[in-house]
Scaffold this motif. Structure first.
Motif, PDB file in Angstrom:
ATOM      1  N   GLU A   9       0.843  -1.246  -0.003  1.00 29.55           N
ATOM      2  CA  GLU A   9       0.077  -0.162  -0.004  1.00 29.55           C
ATOM      3  C   GLU A   9       0.869   1.081  -0.001  1.00 29.55           C
ATOM      4  OE1 GLU A   9      -2.717  -0.543   3.240  1.00 29.55           O
ATOM      5  OE2 GLU A   9      -3.616  -2.270   2.338  1.00 29.55           O
ATOM      6  N   SER A  10       1.994   1.216   0.737  1.00 34.05           N
ATOM      7  CA  SER A  10       2.765   2.495   0.830  1.00 34.05           C
ATOM      8  C   SER A  10       3.526   2.563  -0.457  1.00 34.05           C
ATOM      9  CB  SER A  10       3.803   2.340   1.882  1.00 34.05           C
ATOM     10  OG  SER A  10       4.670   1.327   1.660  1.00 34.05           O
ATOM     11  N   THR A  11       4.034   1.745  -1.155  1.00 28.87           N
ATOM     12  CA  THR A  11       4.519   1.717  -2.318  1.00 28.87           C
ATOM     13  C   THR A  11       3.600   2.236  -3.541  1.00 28.87           C
ATOM     14  OG1 THR A  11       5.983  -0.232  -1.811  1.00 28.87           O
ATOM     15  CG2 THR A  11       5.708   0.173  -4.264  1.00 28.87           C
ATOM     16  N   CYS A  12       2.364   1.840  -3.483  1.00 20.62           N
ATOM     17  CA  CYS A  12       1.331   2.174  -4.501  1.00 20.62           C
ATOM     18  C   CYS A  12       0.816   3.657  -4.181  1.00 20.62           C
ATOM     19  CB  CYS A  12       0.110   1.393  -4.482  1.00 20.62           C
ATOM     20  SG  CYS A  12       0.188  -0.298  -4.964  1.00 20.62           S
ATOM     21  N   ASP A  39      -0.822  -1.966 -16.810  1.00 24.28           N
ATOM     22  CA  ASP A  39      -0.367  -3.160 -15.824  1.00 24.28           C
ATOM     23  C   ASP A  39       1.186  -2.645 -15.494  1.00 24.28           C
ATOM     24  OD1 ASP A  39      -2.481  -4.623 -15.845  1.00 24.28           O
ATOM     25  OD2 ASP A  39      -1.802  -5.862 -17.708  1.00 24.28           O
ATOM     26  N   VAL A  40       1.556  -2.952 -14.312  1.00 23.09           N
ATOM     27  CA  VAL A  40       2.932  -2.580 -13.809  1.00 23.09           C
ATOM     28  C   VAL A  40       3.602  -3.601 -13.121  1.00 23.09           C
ATOM     29  CG1 VAL A  40       4.093  -0.761 -12.001  1.00 23.09           C
ATOM     30  CG2 VAL A  40       2.038  -0.077 -13.312  1.00 23.09           C
ATOM     31  N   ALA A  41       5.148  -3.774 -13.361  1.00 19.52           N
ATOM     32  CA  ALA A  41       5.641  -4.649 -12.748  1.00 19.52           C
ATOM     33  C   ALA A  41       6.454  -3.841 -11.420  1.00 19.52           C
ATOM     34  CB  ALA A  41       6.860  -5.138 -13.537  1.00 19.52           C
ATOM     35  N   MET A  42       6.226  -4.588 -10.294  1.00 14.48           N
ATOM     36  CA  MET A  42       6.841  -4.356  -8.833  1.00 14.48           C
ATOM     37  C   MET A  42       7.792  -5.139  -8.730  1.00 14.48           C
ATOM     38  SD  MET A  42       5.388  -3.001  -5.227  1.00 14.48           S
ATOM     39  CE  MET A  42       5.072  -4.825  -5.006  1.00 14.48           C
ATOM     40  N   LYS A  43       9.195  -4.553  -8.512  1.00 12.66           N
ATOM     41  CA  LYS A  43      10.375  -5.367  -8.125  1.00 12.66           C
ATOM     42  C   LYS A  43      10.626  -5.055  -6.638  1.00 12.66           C
ATOM     43  CE  LYS A  43      14.994  -7.330  -9.519  1.00 12.66           C
ATOM     44  NZ  LYS A  43      15.792  -7.162 -10.682  1.00 12.66           N
ATOM     45  N   GLY A  44      10.696  -5.919  -5.770  1.00 14.00           N
ATOM     46  CA  GLY A  44      11.000  -5.607  -4.286  1.00 14.00           C
ATOM     47  C   GLY A  44      12.449  -5.960  -4.067  1.00 14.00           C
ATOM     48  N   TYR A  45      13.054  -5.145  -3.064  1.00 11.09           N
ATOM     49  CA  TYR A  45      14.377  -5.402  -2.514  1.00 11.09           C
ATOM     50  C   TYR A  45      14.191  -5.278  -0.927  1.00 11.09           C
ATOM     51  CZ  TYR A  45      15.588  -3.474  -7.282  1.00 11.09           C
ATOM     52  OH  TYR A  45      15.365  -3.368  -8.495  1.00 11.09           O
ATOM     53  N   PRO A  84      13.357   7.710  -8.612  1.00  7.60           N
ATOM     54  CA  PRO A  84      13.293   6.573  -9.578  1.00  7.60           C
ATOM     55  C   PRO A  84      13.038   5.346  -8.847  1.00  7.60           C
ATOM     56  CG  PRO A  84      15.687   7.108  -8.989  1.00  7.60           C
ATOM     57  CD  PRO A  84      14.708   8.149  -8.548  1.00  7.60           C
ATOM     58  N   LEU A  85      12.894   5.202  -7.463  1.00  9.93           N
ATOM     59  CA  LEU A  85      12.272   4.171  -6.810  1.00  9.93           C
ATOM     60  C   LEU A  85      11.920   4.411  -5.258  1.00  9.93           C
ATOM     61  CD1 LEU A  85      14.879   2.223  -4.801  1.00  9.93           C
ATOM     62  CD2 LEU A  85      15.668   3.838  -6.413  1.00  9.93           C
ATOM     63  N   PHE A  86      11.045   3.617  -4.752  1.00 10.14           N
ATOM     64  CA  PHE A  86      10.591   4.001  -3.526  1.00 10.14           C
ATOM     65  C   PHE A  86      11.388   3.227  -2.518  1.00 10.14           C
ATOM     66  CE2 PHE A  86       7.715   2.274  -0.111  1.00 10.14           C
ATOM     67  CZ  PHE A  86       7.520   3.142   0.580  1.00 10.14           C
ATOM     68  N   ALA A  87      12.075   3.903  -1.680  1.00  6.79           N
ATOM     69  CA  ALA A  87      12.738   3.726  -0.421  1.00  6.79           C
ATOM     70  C   ALA A  87      12.162   3.619   0.830  1.00  6.79           C
ATOM     71  CB  ALA A  87      13.958   4.470  -0.088  1.00  6.79           C
ATOM     72  N   GLY A  88      11.450   2.477   1.232  1.00  2.00           N
ATOM     73  CA  GLY A  88      10.474   2.516   2.254  1.00  2.00           C
ATOM     74  C   GLY A  88      11.239   2.187   3.747  1.00  2.00           C
ATOM     75  N   ARG A  89      10.690   1.628   4.643  1.00  2.00           N
ATOM     76  CA  ARG A  89      11.087   1.171   5.793  1.00  2.00           C
ATOM     77  C   ARG A  89      11.068  -0.398   5.596  1.00  2.00           C
ATOM     78  NH1 ARG A  89       8.366   4.615  11.008  1.00  2.00           N
ATOM     79  NH2 ARG A  89       9.179   6.770  10.422  1.00  2.00           N
ATOM     80  N   GLY A  90      12.454  -0.899   5.676  1.00  2.00           N
ATOM     81  CA  GLY A  90      12.356  -2.432   5.484  1.00  2.00           C
ATOM     82  C   GLY A  90      11.923  -2.949   4.237  1.00  2.00           C
ATOM     83  N   HIS A  92      11.888  -1.740  -0.337  1.00  2.00           N
ATOM     84  CA  HIS A  92      12.199  -0.927  -1.267  1.00  2.00           C
ATOM     85  C   HIS A  92      11.777  -1.501  -2.462  1.00  2.00           C
ATOM     86  CE1 HIS A  92      15.073   0.716   1.748  1.00  2.00           C
ATOM     87  NE2 HIS A  92      15.982  -0.195   1.327  1.00  2.00           N
ATOM     88  N   ALA A  93      11.192  -0.477  -3.494  1.00  2.00           N
ATOM     89  CA  ALA A  93      10.470  -1.040  -4.636  1.00  2.00           C
ATOM     90  C   ALA A  93      10.704  -0.130  -5.724  1.00  2.00           C
ATOM     91  CB  ALA A  93       9.106  -1.203  -4.569  1.00  2.00           C
ATOM     92  N   MET A  94      10.889  -1.116  -6.970  1.00  2.00           N
ATOM     93  CA  MET A  94      11.287  -0.228  -8.361  1.00  2.00           C
ATOM     94  C   MET A  94      10.025  -0.784  -9.223  1.00  2.00           C
ATOM     95  SD  MET A  94      14.329  -0.514 -11.064  1.00  2.00           S
ATOM     96  CE  MET A  94      13.829  -2.157 -11.606  1.00  2.00           C
ATOM     97  N   LEU A  95       9.507   0.332  -9.714  1.00  2.00           N
ATOM     98  CA  LEU A  95       8.153  -0.119 -10.736  1.00  2.00           C
ATOM     99  C   LEU A  95       8.568   0.342 -12.216  1.00  2.00           C
ATOM    100  CD1 LEU A  95       6.855  -0.190  -8.095  1.00  2.00           C
ATOM    101  CD2 LEU A  95       4.825   1.046  -9.069  1.00  2.00           C
ATOM    102  N   THR A  96       8.255  -0.602 -12.874  1.00  2.00           N
ATOM    103  CA  THR A  96       8.283  -0.366 -14.577  1.00  2.00           C
ATOM    104  C   THR A  96       7.072  -0.670 -15.146  1.00  2.00           C
ATOM    105  OG1 THR A  96       9.334  -2.661 -14.792  1.00  2.00           O
ATOM    106  CG2 THR A  96      10.947  -0.789 -14.415  1.00  2.00           C
ATOM    107  N   ARG A  97       7.016  -0.418 -16.519  1.00  2.00           N
ATOM    108  CA  ARG A  97       5.930  -0.892 -17.061  1.00  2.00           C
ATOM    109  C   ARG A  97       5.895  -2.277 -17.472  1.00  2.00           C
ATOM    110  NH1 ARG A  97       2.185   3.250 -16.920  1.00  2.00           N
ATOM    111  NH2 ARG A  97       2.937   5.169 -17.514  1.00  2.00           N
ATOM    112  N   TRP A  98       4.706  -2.914 -17.412  1.00  2.00           N
ATOM    113  CA  TRP A  98       4.666  -4.412 -17.368  1.00  2.00           C
ATOM    114  C   TRP A  98       4.939  -4.678 -19.008  1.00  2.00           C
ATOM    115  CZ3 TRP A  98       5.054  -8.782 -14.710  1.00  2.00           C
ATOM    116  CH2 TRP A  98       4.806  -9.771 -15.289  1.00  2.00           C
TER     117      TRP A  98
END
Length: 330
Positions: A9-12, A39-45, A84-90, A92-98
Motif C-alpha cells: 500500500e505504501s508503494t502504491c 499493468d505495472v511490474a513491481m520489483k522488491g528489494y 526513481p524508486l520507492f525507499a521504504g522502511r524495511g 524498497h521497490a522499483m516499478l516499471t511498465r509491464w
C-alpha cells in the motif's frame, strides 16, 4: 521475499497508483499490478539492498534517456515526487511498465535472434560508455577477492561430504570439472587482466532468463541489478558460454553482429576466455544449494555440469573461435 500489505500500500501511494485487485506474484521478488496507469511490474528489494536497487534504477533511467533502436529495456516509472524508486522502511521497490512477451531457451533462438542479441549487447555497451555510475563493484575487485585455495578446499570438502550417495553423482562430477577448470583458467584471469580498461558498466547477467521476446526483435533485456564494471570482452565471451563449441555458426552470428556495432579488443580475448570460464568453476552457491535442498537445486547442478563438461579443456578452441570471428573466418 514476503510482501506485506503495508509495504504494498505504501508503494502504491508513493507512485499514485489506483490499484485494481490484488498483486499477482510472478517470481520471487516481482509482482504484477493492475492499475489505473496500466499493468505495472513491481520489483522488491530487502532493506539492506538499497544500493543495488538504486543502481538498477539508475541504469534503466540512463538507457531510457539514451535510446537506440538496437536495444530495448523496461520503462522505469517514477514516484509522484519524481524519485526513481520507492525507499521504504524495511522494503524498497522499483516499478516499471509491464512488458509482454515470451521467454525462450537458447536452443530455440534462430540466427536472426542471435544477431539481434549481439547487436543489442554492443549498443547497450556503447550507451553505457556514457553512464556515470554510482559506486559500482568491478570485475577486477571480484577476481582479486577470490581465495583460490579456499575455493579448492570447499569443493573438495563438498565431494567428501557427498561421499558415495546415490544422488550425488552430479555433485562429484561438478567438483572434478571445477578443479580442472580452476587450474586451466585462474592464473590467466588474474595475471592477464587488462589494467588499462576503464571497466565501464556491463549487464553481467545477459542470458536466456533475461531476454523477453515480445514478437518483434530485438528482445527486451531485463534485470540489471547484477551489473558491474568490467572489460566488455568479458561479457561478450561470458554470455555465449559454450555456444561457440556447441553451435559455432550461431555464436559467430552473435559476435559478428556485435562487431558491426562496436569494436572488440583482440588483445583482451584470451584473458576474457579465462575470466569467463573461471566463473563456471567457482559456483559454490550451486554446491551449497544442493546440500540444503537437493530437489530444488538438482536442475541447477545438472546445468552447471553440462556447461562445464563442454568447456573444460576447451581454452584453445574458444580463443581460436573468437579470433576467427575477428578475422572474418568463423
Amino acid at each position: 521475499m514476503v510482501l506485506s500489505g503495508d509495504a504494498f500500500e505504501s508503494t502504491c501511494r508513493a507512485y499514485g497508483l489506483v490499484v485494481h485487485g490484488a498483486p499477482r506474484r510472478v517470481s520471487e521478488r516481482v509482482w504484477l499490478i493492475a492499475s489505473d496507469q496500466g499493468d505495472v511490474a513491481m520489483k522488491g528489494y530487502a532493506s539492506e539492498h538499497l544500493t543495488r536497487a538504486s543502481k538498477e534504477a539508475a541504469l534503466l533511467s540512463h538507457l531510457r534517456n539514451h535510446p537506440d533502436p538496437r536495444f530495448r529495456v523496461q520503462t522505469l516509472l517514477r514516484t509522484a515526487t519524481g524519485a526513481p524508486l520507492f525507499a521504504g522502511r524495511g522494503f524498497h521497490a522499483m516499478l516499471t511498465r509491464w512488458e509482454r512477451g515470451e521467454f525462450k531457451t537458447y536452443d530455440r533462438f534462430d540466427p536472426e535472434a542471435w544477431r539481434a542479441l549481439g547487436a543489442s549487447l554492443a549498443a547497450l555497451h556503447l550507451s553505457l560508455d556514457r553512464f556515470n555510475a554510482p559506486s559500482m563493484d568491478t570485475l577486477r575487485m571480484r577476481l582479486g577477492a577470490i581465495d583460490v585455495n579456499q575455493v579448492r578446499g570447499a569443493l573438495q570438502q563438498a565431494a567428501q561430504r557427498a561421499g558415495s550417495r546415490d544422488d550425488a553423482a552430479h555433485l562429484r562430477r561438478y567438483v572434478e570439472l571445477s578443479l580442472r577448470m580452476i587450474e586451466q583458467h585462474y592464473r590467466g584471469s588474474i595475471e592477464a587482466f587488462p589494467l588499462d580498461d576503464p571497466q565501464r558498466a556491463i549487464h553481467n547477467d545477459y542470458n536466456q532468463f533475461n531476454y523477453l521476446f515480445p514478437g518483434t526483435l530485438p528482445p527486451i533485456i531485463l534485470d540489471w541489478e547484477a551489473a558491474i564494471g568490467a572489460p566488455r570482452e568479458y561479457e561478450l565471451v561470458r554470455c555465449l558460454n559454450h555456444l561457440p563449441l556447441e553451435a559455432p555458426r550461431l555464436a559467430a552470428a552473435f559476435v559478428q553482429a556485435y562487431r558491426a556495432v562496436r569494436a572488440v579488443r583482440r588483445e583482451n580475448i584470451a584473458w576474457a576466455v579465462d575470466a569467463a570460464c573461471l566463473q563456471h568453476a567457482i559456483k559454490l552457491w550451486v554446491v551449497r544449494g544442493w546440500f540444503d535442498d537437493p530437489n530444488r537445486f538438482a536442475s541447477h547442478l545438472a546445468g552447471a555440469v553440462a556447461m562445464a563438461s563442454v568447456m573444460v579443456d576447451a581454452r584453445a578452441r574458444l580463443i581460436d573461435f573468437f579470433y576467427r570471428c575477428m578475422d572474418g573466418c568463423a
